[in-house]
Design an enzyme around this catalytic site. Sequence first.
Site, PDB file in Angstrom:
ATOM      1  N   ASP A   1       0.826  -1.381  -0.208  1.00  0.00           N
ATOM      2  CA  ASP A   1      -0.020  -0.039   0.114  1.00  0.00           C
ATOM      3  C   ASP A   1       1.095   1.117   0.012  1.00  0.00           C
ATOM      4  OD1 ASP A   1       1.033  -0.213   2.496  1.00  0.00           O
ATOM      5  OD2 ASP A   1      -1.027  -0.736   3.606  1.00  0.00           O
TER       6      ASP A   1
ATOM      7  N   ASN B   1      -7.189  -2.814  14.077  1.00  0.00           N
ATOM      8  CA  ASN B   1      -8.352  -3.253  13.768  1.00  0.00           C
ATOM      9  C   ASN B   1      -8.481  -4.511  13.032  1.00  0.00           C
ATOM     10  OD1 ASN B   1      -7.633  -2.030  11.427  1.00  0.00           O
ATOM     11  ND2 ASN B   1      -9.076  -0.404  11.249  1.00  0.00           N
TER      12      ASN B   1
ATOM     13  N   HIS C   1      -6.814  -4.793   9.991  1.00  0.00           N
ATOM     14  CA  HIS C   1      -6.298  -4.402   8.473  1.00  0.00           C
ATOM     15  C   HIS C   1      -5.073  -5.112   8.008  1.00  0.00           C
ATOM     16  CE1 HIS C   1      -4.640  -0.351   9.583  1.00  0.00           C
ATOM     17  NE2 HIS C   1      -3.632  -1.144   9.426  1.00  0.00           N
TER      18      HIS C   1
ATOM     19  N   GLU D   1      -9.145  -1.768   5.331  1.00  0.00           N
ATOM     20  CA  GLU D   1     -10.089  -1.131   6.670  1.00  0.00           C
ATOM     21  C   GLU D   1     -11.378  -2.003   6.577  1.00  0.00           C
ATOM     22  OE1 GLU D   1      -8.338   0.348   8.740  1.00  0.00           O
ATOM     23  OE2 GLU D   1      -7.957   2.532   8.274  1.00  0.00           O
TER      24      GLU D   1
HETATM   25  C1  GLP Z   1      -0.161   0.582   8.782  1.00  0.00           C
HETATM   26  C2  GLP Z   1      -0.076  -0.192   7.233  1.00  0.00           C
HETATM   27  C3  GLP Z   1      -0.090  -1.593   7.492  1.00  0.00           C
HETATM   28  C4  GLP Z   1       0.689  -2.147   8.457  1.00  0.00           C
HETATM   29  C5  GLP Z   1      -0.213  -1.792   9.847  1.00  0.00           C
HETATM   30  C6  GLP Z   1       0.566  -2.013  11.199  1.00  0.00           C
HETATM   31  O1  GLP Z   1      -1.348   1.309   8.752  1.00  0.00           O
HETATM   32  N1  GLP Z   1      -0.643   0.124   6.375  1.00  0.00           N
HETATM   33  O2  GLP Z   1       0.413  -2.413   6.038  1.00  0.00           O
HETATM   34  O3  GLP Z   1       0.610  -3.591   8.578  1.00  0.00           O
HETATM   35  O4  GLP Z   1      -0.546  -0.310   9.875  1.00  0.00           O
HETATM   36  O5  GLP Z   1       1.577  -1.051  11.458  1.00  0.00           O
HETATM   37  P1  GLP Z   1       2.703  -1.503  12.629  1.00  0.00           P
HETATM   38  O6  GLP Z   1       3.464  -2.716  12.105  1.00  0.00           O
HETATM   39  O7  GLP Z   1       3.542  -0.164  12.705  1.00  0.00           O
HETATM   40  O8  GLP Z   1       2.047  -1.831  13.956  1.00  0.00           O
END
Ligand code: GLP
Length: 256
Positions: free
Chosen positions: A79, A149, A151, A156
């Site tokens: 993404d 959440n 995702h 989302e």
């Molecule tokens: C972000 C990204 C995801 C990621 C997630 C968790 O918003 N778009 O690809 O896996 O949140 O992030 P973190 O690893 O910093 O907890």
Amino acid sequence: MGMLINKFKIHNIEIEVVESKKAMGLRAAEMIAERMLAKNDIVLGLSTGSTPLPVYAALIAFYTKKMISFKDVKTFNLDEYYPIEPSNKQSYQYAMKRDLFSQIDIPPENIHFPDCLISDSPVKASRNYEHLIAKSGGIDLLLGGIGQNAHIGFNEPPAQSDSRTRLIELTEETRKINSRFFATIEEVPQYAITMGLGTILDSKEIILCASGTAKSETIYKALWEKPNPNVPATYLQNHQNCRFILERAAAGRILD
Ligand code: GLP
């Protein structure tokens, strides 16, 4: 391996619990390296966020020791914010360059992100991204993180299991959580282009990493709720080759 605490299966998913973030990174990196040695032109799906950082650190260490090369590897990130300039320090392109790509031998033309300039049409950019992934033969191995959440990428809730790459609006919760990388919450983009759950599930193999107590409940729901759009990661239960590598705190609830 001394650092492995527990290994078991829930549904189809192989779960490995390790003692620290460093051990999580090393374990995931070892698997990725193994697959790279078996297929030097492997197509990788990669994520950003804090979770994969120990994985990238371990991959860089393997590369520095000349154990692996990324010369023929292709990457597709899950993404990117929209709209955003790649030179913007908050962009995922910038982060990936800083945390991995600038420290390995991957040719720049092998690195892919959705086109996220303001001048890019999100519909065209999304279609083009799907096309490029298909043209590369599909993703062999996808390394994912998970949002609080549930995702994956930026899918989302509610997210459909057959969704493809598209523009999505970020939830307030996600913008708040991600605002730690920005000066203010207002600076966090409202949109992103993400691979769909269908795109992610088409990957031949998936490794999901999670660390920290904040993810413990999320991991529990992802594994124990019936697959449903409100907990997008539950759809991983339908994948035939999926593994969760969890740092001990993130596995707290499932080990209870
Ligand atoms: C972000 C990204 C995801 C990621 C997630 C968790 O918003 N778009 O690809 O896996 O949140 O992030 P973190 O690893 O910093 O907890």
